[in-house]
Design a protein around this motif. Structure first.
Motif, PDB file in Angstrom:
ATOM      1  N   SER A   1     -10.219  -0.287  -8.680  1.00  0.00           N
ATOM      2  CA  SER A   1     -10.201   1.164  -8.883  1.00  0.00           C
ATOM      3  C   SER A   1      -9.052   1.826  -8.132  1.00  0.00           C
ATOM      4  CB  SER A   1     -11.529   1.775  -8.427  1.00  0.00           C
ATOM      5  OG  SER A   1     -12.588   1.280  -9.178  1.00  0.00           O
TER       6      SER A   1
ATOM      7  N   LYS B   1      -7.446  11.008 -10.711  1.00  0.00           N
ATOM      8  CA  LYS B   1      -6.964  10.092  -9.676  1.00  0.00           C
ATOM      9  C   LYS B   1      -7.811  10.217  -8.412  1.00  0.00           C
ATOM     10  CE  LYS B   1      -2.853   9.294  -6.867  1.00  0.00           C
ATOM     11  NZ  LYS B   1      -1.437   9.608  -6.676  1.00  0.00           N
ATOM     12  N   TYR B   2      -8.125  11.435  -8.014  1.00  0.00           N
ATOM     13  CA  TYR B   2      -8.900  11.663  -6.800  1.00  0.00           C
ATOM     14  C   TYR B   2     -10.370  11.289  -6.981  1.00  0.00           C
ATOM     15  CZ  TYR B   2      -4.694  13.928  -5.232  1.00  0.00           C
ATOM     16  OH  TYR B   2      -3.391  14.171  -4.878  1.00  0.00           O
TER      17      TYR B   2
ATOM     18  N   SER C   1      -5.997   3.803  -9.863  1.00  0.00           N
ATOM     19  CA  SER C   1      -5.816   5.222  -9.570  1.00  0.00           C
ATOM     20  C   SER C   1      -4.436   5.510  -8.989  1.00  0.00           C
ATOM     21  CB  SER C   1      -6.908   5.733  -8.633  1.00  0.00           C
ATOM     22  OG  SER C   1      -6.723   5.240  -7.328  1.00  0.00           O
ATOM     23  N   ARG C   2      -3.888   4.579  -8.240  1.00  0.00           N
ATOM     24  CA  ARG C   2      -2.570   4.817  -7.636  1.00  0.00           C
ATOM     25  C   ARG C   2      -1.422   4.588  -8.597  1.00  0.00           C
ATOM     26  NH1 ARG C   2      -2.842   2.660  -1.406  1.00  0.00           N
ATOM     27  NH2 ARG C   2      -4.461   4.126  -0.758  1.00  0.00           N
ATOM     28  N   THR C   3      -1.609   3.733  -9.593  1.00  0.00           N
ATOM     29  CA  THR C   3      -0.491   3.410 -10.477  1.00  0.00           C
ATOM     30  C   THR C   3      -0.538   4.106 -11.829  1.00  0.00           C
ATOM     31  OG1 THR C   3      -1.648   1.442 -11.282  1.00  0.00           O
ATOM     32  CG2 THR C   3      -0.157   1.146  -9.427  1.00  0.00           C
ATOM     33  N   LYS C   4      -1.721   4.282 -12.408  1.00  0.00           N
ATOM     34  CA  LYS C   4      -1.797   4.744 -13.784  1.00  0.00           C
ATOM     35  C   LYS C   4      -2.365   6.133 -13.983  1.00  0.00           C
ATOM     36  CE  LYS C   4      -1.902   0.171 -15.672  1.00  0.00           C
ATOM     37  NZ  LYS C   4      -0.523  -0.068 -15.963  1.00  0.00           N
ATOM     38  N   LEU C   5      -3.011   6.711 -12.992  1.00  0.00           N
ATOM     39  CA  LEU C   5      -3.694   7.983 -13.188  1.00  0.00           C
ATOM     40  C   LEU C   5      -2.985   9.123 -12.470  1.00  0.00           C
ATOM     41  CD1 LEU C   5      -7.378   6.806 -12.754  1.00  0.00           C
ATOM     42  CD2 LEU C   5      -6.150   7.178 -14.875  1.00  0.00           C
ATOM     43  N   ASN C   6      -3.206  10.321 -12.969  1.00  0.00           N
ATOM     44  CA  ASN C   6      -2.657  11.535 -12.367  1.00  0.00           C
ATOM     45  C   ASN C   6      -3.729  12.609 -12.329  1.00  0.00           C
ATOM     46  OD1 ASN C   6      -0.016  10.569 -12.047  1.00  0.00           O
ATOM     47  ND2 ASN C   6       0.463  11.050 -14.192  1.00  0.00           N
TER      48      ASN C   6
ATOM     49  N   ILE D   1     -11.551   8.896  -8.990  1.00  0.00           N
ATOM     50  CA  ILE D   1     -11.617   7.432  -8.967  1.00  0.00           C
ATOM     51  C   ILE D   1     -11.405   6.913  -7.547  1.00  0.00           C
ATOM     52  CG2 ILE D   1     -10.540   5.304  -9.826  1.00  0.00           C
ATOM     53  CD1 ILE D   1     -12.182   6.736 -11.934  1.00  0.00           C
ATOM     54  N   SER D   2     -10.527   7.546  -6.791  1.00  0.00           N
ATOM     55  CA  SER D   2     -10.299   7.131  -5.401  1.00  0.00           C
ATOM     56  C   SER D   2     -11.545   7.339  -4.546  1.00  0.00           C
ATOM     57  CB  SER D   2      -9.125   7.901  -4.796  1.00  0.00           C
ATOM     58  OG  SER D   2      -7.928   7.544  -5.419  1.00  0.00           O
TER      59      SER D   2
END
Length: 66
Positions: free
Chosen positions: A24, A37-38, A28-33, A40-41
């Motif tokens: 996850s 992103k937050y 979240s760090r490579t593919k999401l914005n 999922i983090s």
């Protein structure tokens, strides 16, 4: 089910939660914005904290008597 077998399943669940957390965070760090992103983090860190608590339980509960 014996106490040792229950501890094994708890440890296996913790390992699975750690795997989910690593995947996850990587996604979240490579593919999401944005806000996704937050979200999922936060989910990943919650999985990692839960896994840590489970591992601490297994380690500090001591050996299983025979």
């Amino acid at each position: 089910m014996s106490e040792g077998l229950i501890k094994m399943w708890i440890a296996l669940a913790a390992i699975g939660l750690m795997f989910i957390a690593v995947v996850s965070i990587s996604i979240s760090r490579t593919k999401l914005n944005g806000i996704i992103k937050y979200i999922i983090s936060i989910f990943a860190y919650a999985c990692m904290i839960t896994a840590g608590i489970l591992i601490l339980f297994v380690v500090f509960s001591g050996p299983v008597p025979e």
